[in-house]
Scaffold this active site. Structure first.
Site, PDB file in Angstrom:
ATOM      1  N   CYS A  97      -3.040   6.198   5.381  1.00  0.00           N
ATOM      2  CA  CYS A  97      -4.324   6.809   5.713  1.00  0.00           C
ATOM      3  C   CYS A  97      -5.375   6.190   4.797  1.00  0.00           C
ATOM      4  O   CYS A  97      -5.240   5.038   4.370  1.00  0.00           O
ATOM      5  CB  CYS A  97      -4.271   8.331   5.618  1.00  0.00           C
ATOM      6  N   TRP A  98      -6.434   6.931   4.484  1.00  0.00           N
ATOM      7  CA  TRP A  98      -7.519   6.361   3.687  1.00  0.00           C
ATOM      8  C   TRP A  98      -7.083   6.062   2.253  1.00  0.00           C
ATOM      9  O   TRP A  98      -7.315   4.994   1.724  1.00  0.00           O
ATOM     10  CB  TRP A  98      -8.720   7.306   3.701  1.00  0.00           C
TER      11      TRP A  98
END
Length: 353
Positions: A97-98
């Protein structure tokens, strides 16, 4: 049943050990940039991510996590029944993810409970971006370049794209940047990728190269359209020898007229570009060009641009970037048979280099 494995790097060698790289960020984040080859299976879509973020700031962390958890559970369920439904028991995905936090953690936990051997990228996308920056901005060139040079319209792009079939490695900057790299270079209806996406595409292309063999790159400025060429590639180009294509101005104008025929359909947009030429065409010339464009006669306009803009700019650039020349290839026309012949000649010079 073991839990997810923490993975420290997203380089090509590491990614090759997984069956799928899963980006669980929102579609908007994915569209801006992502790890090469990644598949977007978001645990929060664009609207859900915005809603959860607003709840987190304006209401409470608890409410945001509760609503977000419901969305995440529902979306992961949909992916298990959809995009992942046919994956076998030995499936091995890498999830990110981020920043390697809750979104990738949630997906990885559930996938590991299914029985799959799941990797989670520590630090998420930000780890990957640091690797991109290190490779493209902080490291010396990792390949030996040969620049395919020549004035605008001489067929450089057409020859470059014939070379892989002849066993020659190429780096197609214009293809990666989705821009032809000249005044009329924008591709109709196709905006350029974000700078980060261009860099990801570029790194992916570099990772696929054999560093023991030369790589042919079309001569460009330090920007392709609005996308900057990173130092690791620009330095390799600046230090490279060249192979030069030449063709008569009329032949190059005919080629440009064909290449830019679709762009020329929007006369007003094209005239706006022409009026901003550094060479500052006079009102009379612009009026003549407008009349020709409105009549659908692009070739005289292309010849005027060759003579007043492209060739003077090429001569200035050539003086600034003097390279050793491996050979020169003259084309009588920038058409299929001549381009095929030129590509064969370029391939022979590359093999002899």
């Amino acid at each position: 049943m073991s839990g997810p494995e923490t993975i420290a790097s997203a380089d090509a060698a590491t990614r090759a050990g997984f069956d799928m790289v899963i980006d669980v960020r929102s579609p908007g984040e994915f569209a801006e940039d992502h790890v090469p080859g990644a598949v977007n299976l978001p645990v929060l879509d664009n609207a859900e991510r915005a809603e959860v973020g607003t709840l987190y700031v304006q209401k409470s962390r608890f409410l945001a996590r509760k609503i977000g958890g419901a969305y995440v559970a529902r979306n992961i369920s949909a992916h298990l029944l959809g995009a992942l439904a046919d994956q076998p028991g030995g499936f091995r995905p890498l999830v990110y993810c981020w920043r390697g936090g809750m979104r990738s953690g949630a997906m990885a936990h559930i996938l590991s409970q299914v029985g799959w051997r799941v990797g989670v990228l520590a630090g998420g996308y930000r780890t990957y971006r640091r690797e991109v920056t290190a490779r493209l901005y902080d490291s010396p060139p990792s390949f030996r370049a040969i620049v395919l040079d020549g004035p605008t319209g001489a067929g450089k792009t057409e020859v470059l794209r014939r070379l892989p079939a002849l066993g020659v490695q190429v780096l197609d900057l214009e293809g990666l940047a989705e821009h032809r790299g000249s005044l009329l270079g924008a591709l109709p209806g196709r905006p350029q990728p974000a700078q980060k996406m261009f860099e990801s595409r570029l790194l992916g292309a570099l990772e696929a190269l054999d560093p023991a063999r030369p790589v042919v790159i079309e001569a460009e400025s330090s920007k392709v359209g609005e996308r900057m060429v990173p130092p690791a590639v620009w330095t390799a180009m600046a230090e490279a020898p060249s192979i030069r294509l030449e063709a008569p101005p009329e032949a190059r104008a005919a080629n440009l007229a064909g290449v830019y025929a679709e762009t020329a359909g929007d006369v007003e947009a094209l005239m706006a570009l022409l009026s901003r030429l550094p060479s500052k065409p006079g009102a009379r010339r612009l009026s003549e060009w407008r009349a020709l464009l409105e009549a659908g006669d692009l070739e005289p306009v292309a010849l005027g641009l060759v003579e007043t803009h492209y060739d003077p700019a090429y001569r200035r650039s050539s003086r600034q970037h003097e390279r050793p020349e491996l050979g020169r290839i003259d084309l009588a026309a920038v058409t299929g048979p001549e381009l095929d012949r030129a590509a064969e000649a370029v391939a022979a010079l590359v093999r002899a280099s």
